[in-house]
Design an enzyme around this catalytic site. Structure first.
Site, PDB file in Angstrom:
ATOM      1  N   TYR A 149       0.954  -1.164   0.026  1.00 16.86           N
ATOM      2  CA  TYR A 149       0.067   0.068   0.042  1.00 16.86           C
ATOM      3  C   TYR A 149       0.810   1.356  -0.027  1.00 16.86           C
ATOM      4  O   TYR A 149       1.789   1.698   0.970  1.00 16.86           O
ATOM      5  CB  TYR A 149      -0.812   0.110   1.243  1.00 16.86           C
ATOM      6  CG  TYR A 149      -1.710   1.281   1.367  1.00 16.86           C
ATOM      7  CD1 TYR A 149      -2.891   1.308   0.794  1.00 16.86           C
ATOM      8  CD2 TYR A 149      -1.547   2.114   2.239  1.00 16.86           C
ATOM      9  CE1 TYR A 149      -3.843   2.352   0.891  1.00 16.86           C
ATOM     10  CE2 TYR A 149      -2.277   3.403   2.321  1.00 16.86           C
ATOM     11  CZ  TYR A 149      -3.461   3.416   1.782  1.00 16.86           C
ATOM     12  OH  TYR A 149      -4.241   4.434   1.782  1.00 16.86           O
ATOM     13  N   ASN A 221       7.635  -2.126   3.113  1.00 20.35           N
ATOM     14  CA  ASN A 221       6.590  -1.174   3.357  1.00 20.35           C
ATOM     15  C   ASN A 221       6.104  -1.573   4.438  1.00 20.35           C
ATOM     16  O   ASN A 221       4.819  -1.685   4.738  1.00 20.35           O
ATOM     17  CB  ASN A 221       5.696  -1.028   1.979  1.00 20.35           C
ATOM     18  CG  ASN A 221       4.590   0.189   2.364  1.00 20.35           C
ATOM     19  OD1 ASN A 221       5.019   1.168   2.423  1.00 20.35           O
ATOM     20  ND2 ASN A 221       3.322  -0.254   2.295  1.00 20.35           N
ATOM     21  N   SER A 255       3.504  -3.420   4.661  1.00 18.98           N
ATOM     22  CA  SER A 255       3.352  -4.882   4.144  1.00 18.98           C
ATOM     23  C   SER A 255       4.894  -5.082   3.738  1.00 18.98           C
ATOM     24  O   SER A 255       5.395  -3.899   3.394  1.00 18.98           O
ATOM     25  CB  SER A 255       2.184  -4.908   2.845  1.00 18.98           C
ATOM     26  OG  SER A 255       1.161  -4.857   3.346  1.00 18.98           O
ATOM     27  N   SER A 293      -0.223  -5.698   8.397  1.00 19.19           N
ATOM     28  CA  SER A 293       1.135  -6.043   7.435  1.00 19.19           C
ATOM     29  C   SER A 293       0.666  -7.367   6.647  1.00 19.19           C
ATOM     30  O   SER A 293       0.702  -8.278   7.215  1.00 19.19           O
ATOM     31  CB  SER A 293       2.315  -5.859   8.242  1.00 19.19           C
ATOM     32  OG  SER A 293       3.685  -6.156   7.286  1.00 19.19           O
ATOM     33  N   GLY A 294       0.668  -6.936   5.338  1.00 21.14           N
ATOM     34  CA  GLY A 294       0.730  -8.261   4.507  1.00 21.14           C
ATOM     35  C   GLY A 294       2.118  -8.822   4.392  1.00 21.14           C
ATOM     36  O   GLY A 294       2.804  -8.296   3.185  1.00 21.14           O
TER      37      GLY A 294
END
Length: 378
Positions: A149, A221, A255, A293-294
């Site tokens: 994102y 990120n 993420s 967080s992915g």
């Protein structure tokens, strides 16, 4: 301390982590990049335009797309054995279901922002139909596309990424030294409250007289400033400034996507094992897999192409390194992921995006004081 210029700076001259005298474990490849794995190529399309208040559909724009080719262009329809691991599933990596089912994928990988993941996936199919039409004439395609994102800096709802940008990244994919920092899909990304984005590193592992490359690429990120750790130094507390400046409130939406490539012969279950070691490299920098967080990781091997293409009705044969000898490759994954994240932070500058939102770069003066920056970057 290495004197290899590719280890010290990106092609555009941005410093990499090793240029500050930071010591790392393991032996990097010639480019210290995922492209040290033969046949692997990386390309970018970077979109930066506009300043000031957000106008959805107009900008400001701080985004892009990264393309990773697991094989040379002519061989992209040949599957690679692969594995995936989701440490925290607040994100997307398309194609993961068939990888879990069959232990393989083909076609390029793309990484972009969250709201453009579908464009990069479909753009990959359009591009493949142009460059290798036979690969899709009587078959389906399920390309890997991943996202993080970038809405704090970018007009993410303006959908500025196009099929043409995806094709630009794919057409421009090359081996050798590659850029890092605010490029490609990493353009608008943030890590530990500092400007981050795209980063890469590699390690060379010897086994039975052979040398194999293990390369990592991250779109970084994630993370809270207070947890930032640099080679064991809990640095977050002394780096409270410079701080992010919020023209609009910043929600926690972080993420990390990591791609691991190797030319070592491994089977799909072993690629799953390599992917599951990525979080250990993330944790060494202070990433703890928080709720938003992915943290999604892909690993593939370029070895055994004949087995991946084995025809019906015959036994297929594949070489593989025994599981009992896999530990040095675990080391290589963890080491390369840690350095990739730090490279994404170091090869960067301050960035101002939508609504005046400001993200500082990791201070080069602080790095120089701590580790001894070479004069060429002073």
């Amino acid at each position: 301390m290495t004197d290899n210029p590719h280890h010290l700076a990106t092609p555009s001259g941005k410093p990499r982590a090793r240029s500050f005298g930071i010591g790392f474990d393991g032996t990097p490849g010639p480019f210290n990049a995922i492209t040290d794995v033969p046949g692997v190529a990386v390309g970018y399309a970077t979109l930066i335009s506009g300043d000031g208040p957000l106008v959805v559909g107009k900008g400001p724009v701080r985004t892009g797309v990264t393309a990773i080719l697991p094989r040379p262009r002519a061989d992209l329809a040949t599957p690679v054995f692969a594995g995936v691991f989701s440490q925290n599933g607040n994100g997307e990596l398309t194609g993961s279901h068939i990888i879990e089912e069959t232990g393989a994928f083909n076609f390029p990988i793309t990484i972009t922002n969250t709201h453009s993941c579908g464009v990069s996936r479909d753009g990959t199919l359009r591009w493949m139909h142009q460059v290798l039409p036979a690969a899709l004439d009587s078959a389906w395609g399920l390309p890997v596309a991943a996202e993080t994102y970038d809405g704090f800096l970018n007009d993410i709802n303006g959908h500025h990424l196009t099929f043409e940008h995806v094709a630009q990244a794919l057409d421009g994919a090359a081996s050798g030294a590659i850029e890092e920092g605010s490029v490609g899909g990493g353009t608008g990304m943030i890590t530990f409250g500092f400007k981050a984005g795209s980063g890469t590193a590699s390690r060379i592992v010897g086994w039975q007289g052979n040398s194999y490359a293990v390369g990592a690429f991250v779109q970084s990120n994630f993370g809270k400033r207070r947890n930032f750790t640099l080679r064991g130094l809990r640095a977050g507390s002394e780096l409270a400034e410079p701080a992010i400046r919020e023209g609009t409130p910043r929600a926690e939406k972080g993420s990390i996507i990591a791609v691991i490539a190797t030319d070592a012969p491994f089977l799909p279950h072993q690629m799953n094992r390599l992917a599951r070691r990525v979080p250990l490299g993330v944790a060494m920098t202070g990433g703890f897999g928080y709720h938003s967080s992915g943290d999604i990781f892909l690993a593939f091997s370029t070895a055994n192409p004949a087995a991946a293409l084995a025809p019906s009705g015959r036994l297929a044969n594949a070489d593989f390194i025994p599981d009992t000898d896999i530990d040095p490759f675990f080391d290589a994954v963890i080491q390369a992921v840690e350095e990739s994240i730090l490279n994404a932070l170091v090869a960067n500058d301050d960035m101002t995006g939508r609504d005046g939102n400001f993200v500082p770069a990791l201070l080069k003066t602080w790095l120089k004081e701590k580790f001894g920056l070479k004069e060429k970057f002073g």
